[in-house]
Design a protein around this motif. Structure first.
Motif, PDB file in Angstrom:
ATOM      1  N   ALA A 182       1.001  -1.348   0.160  1.00  0.00           N
ATOM      2  CA  ALA A 182       0.003  -0.071   0.060  1.00  0.00           C
ATOM      3  C   ALA A 182       0.751   1.260   0.067  1.00  0.00           C
ATOM      4  CB  ALA A 182      -1.107  -0.122   1.280  1.00  0.00           C
ATOM      5  N   PRO A 183       0.503   2.332  -0.518  1.00  0.00           N
ATOM      6  CA  PRO A 183      -1.098   2.487  -1.196  1.00  0.00           C
ATOM      7  C   PRO A 183      -0.999   1.798  -2.624  1.00  0.00           C
ATOM      8  CG  PRO A 183       0.293   4.451  -1.559  1.00  0.00           C
ATOM      9  CD  PRO A 183       1.240   3.789  -0.677  1.00  0.00           C
ATOM     10  N   TRP A 184      -2.141   1.275  -2.774  1.00  0.00           N
ATOM     11  CA  TRP A 184      -2.620   0.687  -3.999  1.00  0.00           C
ATOM     12  C   TRP A 184      -3.267   1.643  -5.161  1.00  0.00           C
ATOM     13  CZ3 TRP A 184      -4.210  -2.012   0.677  1.00  0.00           C
ATOM     14  CH2 TRP A 184      -3.255  -2.735   1.092  1.00  0.00           C
ATOM     15  N   ARG A 185      -2.715   1.498  -6.383  1.00  0.00           N
ATOM     16  CA  ARG A 185      -3.196   2.528  -7.222  1.00  0.00           C
ATOM     17  C   ARG A 185      -4.449   1.550  -8.245  1.00  0.00           C
ATOM     18  NH1 ARG A 185      -0.417   3.175 -11.438  1.00  0.00           N
ATOM     19  NH2 ARG A 185      -1.111   5.462 -11.857  1.00  0.00           N
ATOM     20  N   ASN A 186      -4.503   0.322  -8.319  1.00  0.00           N
ATOM     21  CA  ASN A 186      -5.306  -0.231  -9.165  1.00  0.00           C
ATOM     22  C   ASN A 186      -6.228  -1.106  -8.248  1.00  0.00           C
ATOM     23  OD1 ASN A 186      -4.090   0.108 -11.638  1.00  0.00           O
ATOM     24  ND2 ASN A 186      -2.365  -1.056 -10.887  1.00  0.00           N
ATOM     25  N   LEU A 187      -7.332  -1.414  -8.606  1.00  0.00           N
ATOM     26  CA  LEU A 187      -8.604  -1.923  -7.983  1.00  0.00           C
ATOM     27  C   LEU A 187      -9.005  -3.210  -8.795  1.00  0.00           C
ATOM     28  CD1 LEU A 187     -10.807   1.015  -7.005  1.00  0.00           C
ATOM     29  CD2 LEU A 187      -8.769   0.263  -5.724  1.00  0.00           C
ATOM     30  N   VAL A 188      -9.192  -4.158  -7.758  1.00  0.00           N
ATOM     31  CA  VAL A 188      -9.942  -5.303  -8.177  1.00  0.00           C
ATOM     32  C   VAL A 188     -11.466  -5.426  -7.272  1.00  0.00           C
ATOM     33  CG1 VAL A 188      -9.942  -7.923  -8.755  1.00  0.00           C
ATOM     34  CG2 VAL A 188      -8.007  -6.554  -9.433  1.00  0.00           C
ATOM     35  N   ILE A 189     -12.511  -5.432  -7.911  1.00  0.00           N
ATOM     36  CA  ILE A 189     -13.503  -5.364  -6.977  1.00  0.00           C
ATOM     37  C   ILE A 189     -14.347  -6.510  -7.283  1.00  0.00           C
ATOM     38  CG2 ILE A 189     -15.897  -4.284  -6.608  1.00  0.00           C
ATOM     39  CD1 ILE A 189     -14.421  -1.750  -7.617  1.00  0.00           C
ATOM     40  N   GLU A 190     -14.964  -7.440  -6.150  1.00  0.00           N
ATOM     41  CA  GLU A 190     -15.363  -8.573  -6.165  1.00  0.00           C
ATOM     42  C   GLU A 190     -17.136  -8.219  -5.963  1.00  0.00           C
ATOM     43  OE1 GLU A 190     -16.620 -12.171  -3.232  1.00  0.00           O
ATOM     44  OE2 GLU A 190     -14.254 -11.855  -3.805  1.00  0.00           O
ATOM     45  N   GLY A 191     -17.852  -8.640  -7.147  1.00  0.00           N
ATOM     46  CA  GLY A 191     -19.448  -8.358  -6.744  1.00  0.00           C
ATOM     47  C   GLY A 191     -19.956  -7.874  -8.035  1.00  0.00           C
ATOM     48  N   ASP A 192     -21.260  -7.804  -7.921  1.00  0.00           N
ATOM     49  CA  ASP A 192     -22.047  -7.161  -9.072  1.00  0.00           C
ATOM     50  C   ASP A 192     -21.709  -5.891  -9.406  1.00  0.00           C
ATOM     51  OD1 ASP A 192     -24.440  -6.122 -10.548  1.00  0.00           O
ATOM     52  OD2 ASP A 192     -24.989  -8.201 -10.260  1.00  0.00           O
ATOM     53  N   ASN A 193     -21.597  -5.802 -11.057  1.00  0.00           N
ATOM     54  CA  ASN A 193     -20.989  -4.670 -11.546  1.00  0.00           C
ATOM     55  C   ASN A 193     -22.039  -3.408 -11.346  1.00  0.00           C
ATOM     56  OD1 ASN A 193     -22.501  -5.493 -13.405  1.00  0.00           O
ATOM     57  ND2 ASN A 193     -21.084  -6.041 -14.890  1.00  0.00           N
ATOM     58  N   HIS A 194     -23.349  -3.580 -11.238  1.00  0.00           N
ATOM     59  CA  HIS A 194     -24.236  -2.507 -10.899  1.00  0.00           C
ATOM     60  C   HIS A 194     -24.085  -1.731  -9.972  1.00  0.00           C
ATOM     61  CE1 HIS A 194     -27.949  -0.086 -10.841  1.00  0.00           C
ATOM     62  NE2 HIS A 194     -28.189  -0.227 -12.027  1.00  0.00           N
ATOM     63  N   PRO A 195     -24.091  -2.200  -8.527  1.00  0.00           N
ATOM     64  CA  PRO A 195     -23.754  -1.222  -7.457  1.00  0.00           C
ATOM     65  C   PRO A 195     -22.360  -0.849  -7.414  1.00  0.00           C
ATOM     66  CG  PRO A 195     -24.013  -3.621  -6.741  1.00  0.00           C
ATOM     67  CD  PRO A 195     -24.594  -3.541  -8.262  1.00  0.00           C
ATOM     68  N   ALA A 196     -21.373  -1.557  -8.180  1.00  0.00           N
ATOM     69  CA  ALA A 196     -19.850  -1.056  -8.046  1.00  0.00           C
ATOM     70  C   ALA A 196     -19.840   0.176  -8.990  1.00  0.00           C
ATOM     71  CB  ALA A 196     -19.126  -2.109  -8.957  1.00  0.00           C
ATOM     72  N   LEU A 197     -20.559   0.096 -10.092  1.00  0.00           N
ATOM     73  CA  LEU A 197     -20.773   1.095 -11.114  1.00  0.00           C
ATOM     74  C   LEU A 197     -21.449   2.435 -10.279  1.00  0.00           C
ATOM     75  CD1 LEU A 197     -21.674  -0.499 -14.400  1.00  0.00           C
ATOM     76  CD2 LEU A 197     -20.024   1.250 -14.140  1.00  0.00           C
ATOM     77  N   ARG A 198     -22.210   2.203  -9.618  1.00  0.00           N
ATOM     78  CA  ARG A 198     -22.801   3.164  -8.756  1.00  0.00           C
ATOM     79  C   ARG A 198     -21.819   4.318  -7.652  1.00  0.00           C
ATOM     80  NH1 ARG A 198     -27.008   0.508  -5.352  1.00  0.00           N
ATOM     81  NH2 ARG A 198     -27.144   2.431  -4.195  1.00  0.00           N
ATOM     82  N   HIS A 199     -20.989   3.329  -7.206  1.00  0.00           N
ATOM     83  CA  HIS A 199     -19.930   3.606  -6.354  1.00  0.00           C
ATOM     84  C   HIS A 199     -18.854   4.394  -7.115  1.00  0.00           C
ATOM     85  CE1 HIS A 199     -17.319   4.165  -2.889  1.00  0.00           C
ATOM     86  NE2 HIS A 199     -18.150   3.297  -2.157  1.00  0.00           N
ATOM     87  N   MET A 200     -18.546   4.042  -8.213  1.00  0.00           N
ATOM     88  CA  MET A 200     -17.541   4.551  -9.163  1.00  0.00           C
ATOM     89  C   MET A 200     -17.903   5.879  -9.741  1.00  0.00           C
ATOM     90  SD  MET A 200     -16.358   0.874 -11.308  1.00  0.00           S
ATOM     91  CE  MET A 200     -15.926   1.629 -12.525  1.00  0.00           C
ATOM     92  N   LEU A 201     -19.218   6.014  -9.992  1.00  0.00           N
ATOM     93  CA  LEU A 201     -19.890   7.318 -10.541  1.00  0.00           C
ATOM     94  C   LEU A 201     -19.247   8.511  -9.365  1.00  0.00           C
ATOM     95  CD1 LEU A 201     -23.307   6.391 -12.201  1.00  0.00           C
ATOM     96  CD2 LEU A 201     -21.142   7.441 -13.087  1.00  0.00           C
ATOM     97  N   ALA A 202     -19.471   8.205  -8.146  1.00  0.00           N
ATOM     98  CA  ALA A 202     -19.104   9.169  -7.127  1.00  0.00           C
ATOM     99  C   ALA A 202     -17.829   9.613  -7.304  1.00  0.00           C
ATOM    100  CB  ALA A 202     -19.548   8.867  -5.862  1.00  0.00           C
ATOM    101  N   ALA A 203     -16.929   8.779  -7.723  1.00  0.00           N
ATOM    102  CA  ALA A 203     -15.598   9.210  -7.717  1.00  0.00           C
ATOM    103  C   ALA A 203     -14.906   9.566  -9.075  1.00  0.00           C
ATOM    104  CB  ALA A 203     -14.793   8.151  -6.984  1.00  0.00           C
ATOM    105  N   TRP A 204     -15.431   8.868 -10.130  1.00  0.00           N
ATOM    106  CA  TRP A 204     -14.851   8.882 -11.631  1.00  0.00           C
ATOM    107  C   TRP A 204     -15.834   9.435 -12.712  1.00  0.00           C
ATOM    108  CZ3 TRP A 204     -13.741   4.480  -8.642  1.00  0.00           C
ATOM    109  CH2 TRP A 204     -12.382   4.458  -7.621  1.00  0.00           C
ATOM    110  N   ARG A 205     -16.908   9.826 -12.159  1.00  0.00           N
ATOM    111  CA  ARG A 205     -17.621  10.758 -13.376  1.00  0.00           C
ATOM    112  C   ARG A 205     -16.762  11.582 -14.404  1.00  0.00           C
ATOM    113  NH1 ARG A 205     -23.273  11.122 -13.466  1.00  0.00           N
ATOM    114  NH2 ARG A 205     -23.529  10.525 -11.172  1.00  0.00           N
TER     115      ARG A 205
END
Length: 624
Positions: free
Chosen positions: A72-95
């Protein structure tokens, strides 16, 4: 009054809506609908079972340091889970911050290639196509908002479902279609047995923002071998004709005379000149490019030398030459024919057999790169000669399969894309600091390609991968994200061995890291109680696009950022914490997140410190 049914209404709701309208409103609605015949894609949305991936809950991301890779600190992300809620979270940071979204979604073949609501969607499912379209529609709508103005989404798809997906993407990405690339994915097979057709290609659909363009490749300028020493610089010879015949471009069909020799050259009736004479241009239309007269005056037309020249003294001699084929030819067609107008013009004039060409100056090039071809050439196929386009070359699907087998010693994932194909695509659409997103990450090929491309050109590209477990009722412990995607990247970063006949050969590791995150749905009413401090700190770092650090249980508060702005999370607001924050604010502007923000607000200068409340402001940032 315009009355249109809200698209989200279910059958019962729509009936209730119609029953609330009076007669005139219903007439207006019917008249409007009768007058509109949109070209669109329709699927059975109202009859589909609810997509369990679309939940009315807060998408919490929980960092798993033991499954992460690197320090750490890590630059890249691997997210385990359904991509719809993951996209919602991503929109808050990387819209509006993502340069490239590259996805290889399920192809909807019905052959256990797609898990939906904890089960495989089979060929006999009545709503198979509609489920697939709705599933992609909901996720593409969110993904669209991530793209920059010069960003692009690349979607891999089979030939069978390309047309449906393209219509869907036309709806989601209006006026953004760039085109499609065709990739030869395999050799052999007889998919369409009844029709004796082997489908050996796949597609990559391309939709881009208004400022998107492919990189192409830098031109070599090897053809610019001439220089007249007149200050105009190097030039090369180019074709003077265009693919239009004399009926399509009448004002471009005329004879051309070499002013130095007096020799005349007939125009090709099937491919006329690219430029008009000044008199023709003024009479017909406004001329946007240089006229042939201007080019002749500038010496930009190069006429043949030491070519055959003939003069026909009579029209009968000319006609005899036409009948025998003894006239100038271009592309297997004669330049003079009996049916052409004004044959008398050629009687008594010296006629050249060659073809005039034009000087193309290097300084006049609009682009210093060659455009990208839509044809992805198989790496072993020969390249086209003298082709002024860039071709991506890639192997077939077997490269991806062989690599997975080499990494794991067995086939752990079906039909992974070749890393070299994905790397070549990323090379065309990203720069060295781009953020690349893949929300159908599968075996992690996109992450692998990003690491390989960075190692090749020294770039700092980052990736965010979302890969589901793909667990089903029959295989509840299946976890593609953890056991294939993340494990593949871990081995690629560490280095691995491949079997070469009788010996093993080491493959050096690629520089890189990633944080492993698990997605969990927390009911909005439970967020104040069930959202752990470590999860809050993870979300805060993502919102501020910070490299990810684990939560430090021993620290009085968490902090990140740089000398321009420090980001602070204070789970507990004690007098000592307030004093420390006040001291930090004296040297660096702060954004402070706190569960109890009141004492901090009272103690700091609002010009230097922005105070956010947890979890209220966090829930506000991440859309429902």
């Amino acid at each position: 009054m315009v009355l249109v049914k809200p698209p989200a209404l279910k059958v019962a709701e729509r009936r209730k809506h119609y029953e609330s309208l009076n007669k005139q409103q219903l007439v207006d609605l019917l008249e409007r609908r009768d007058g509109i015949r949109p070209l669109t894609l329709v699927w059975e949305r109202e009859h589909l079972k609810e997509d369990l991936g679309i939940t009315e809950a807060f998408p919490a991301l929980r960092l798993e340091p033991d499954l992460s890779c690197g320090t750490a600190p890590w630059r890249n992300l691997v997210i385990e889970g359904d991509n719809h809620p993951a996209l919602r979270h991503m929109l808050a940071a990387w819209r509006g911050k993502v340069k490239c979204i590259l996805i290889d979604p399920p192809y909807n073949t019905g052959n256990k290639d797609w898990v939906y609501n904890d089960r495989f969607v089979g060929k006999t499912d009545r709503f198979r196509q509609s489920l697939w379209l709705e599933f992609l529609y909901q996720r593409l709508l969110l993904a669209r908002e991530l793209l920059t103005d010069d960003g692009v989404i690349l979607v891999c798809m089979s030939d069978e479902n390309r047309s449906k997906l393209e219509l869907l993407m036309d709806q989601v990405f209006p006026n953004m279609r760039v085109g499609s690339l065709v990739w030869r994915s395999r050799i052999g097979g007889n998919d369409k047995a009844d029709h004796f057709l082997s489908v050996n290609h796949e597609h990559v659909l391309v939709y881009g923002g208004p400022k998107f363009r492919f990189g192409g490749t830098e031109k070599t300028f090897d053809k610019y071998v001439f220089d007249d020493g007149d200050g105009k610089g190097p030039w090369r010879l180019d074709n003077l004709t265009q693919p239009k015949d004399m009926t399509e471009r009448r004002n471009s069909y005329f004879p051309l005379q070499d002013p130095a020799t007096g020799i005349w050259y007939p125009c090709n009736p099937n491919a006329v000149w690219r430029h008009v004479m000044a008199s023709e241009g003024k009479r017909k239309q406004r001329v946007k490019t240089k006229t042939m007269d201007q080019l002749l005056d500038e010496g930009a037309i190069v006429f043949p030398s030491e070519d055959r020249v003939e003069t026909w003294a009579t029209k009968d001699a000319l006609l005899a030459a036409i009948d025998s084929g003894d006239v100038p030819w271009r592309a297997n067609a004669p330049m003079l024919r009996r049916d052409l107008p004004d044959l008398d013009f050629w009687v008594g004039k010296p006629v050249g057999w060659g073809s005039p060409q034009i000087k193309r100056y290097k300084k006049d090039l609009h682009h210093q790169t060659q455009p990208l071809s839509s044809w992805i050439r198989y790496a072993k196929d020969p390249a086209a000669e003298d082709d002024d386009v860039t071709e991506i070359t890639a192997p077939m699907t077997e490269e991806g399969t062989k690599l997975i087998n080499a990494l794991f010693g067995e086939k752990t994932f079906n039909y992974p894309k070749p890393p070299s194909l994905i790397k070549a695509l990323l090379q065309q659409v990203t720069d060295e600091d781009s953020l690349v997103v893949d929300v159908f990450a599968g075996s992690g090929t996109t992450g692998h390609a990003v690491l390989a491309l960075n190692a090749e050109d020294g770039g700092n590209r980052r990736f965010i991968l979302v890969s589901n477990t793909e667990a089903t009722r029959a295989a509840p412990r299946r976890n593609i994200c953890r056991d294939v995607c993340a494990e593949r990247l871990r081995r690629v970063i560490a280095g691995y061995e491949v079997q070469k006949k009788t010996r093993k050969v080491g493959v050096p590791g690629l520089p890189g890291d990633f944080a492993y995150l698990r997605l969990d749905a927390v009911g909005y009413g439970d967020v104040p109680y069930d959202l752990a401090d470590s999860d809050v700190w993870t979300s805060i770092q993502l919102l501020h696009d910070l490299p990810l650090r684990p939560f430090d249980e021993d620290a009085p508060f968490q902090q990140g950022g740089d000398e321009l702005t420090r980001i602070v999370f204070a789970p507990r607001t004690t007098p000592a914490v307030v004093d420390r924050i006040r001291a930090l604010a004296a040297t660096t502007p702060l954004v402070v997140w706190a569960r109890v923000p009141g004492p901090i607000l009272d103690a700091v200068d609002p010009q230097r410190v922005t105070v956010r409340a947890v979890p209220a402001d966090l829930m506000q940032e991440i859309p429902e």
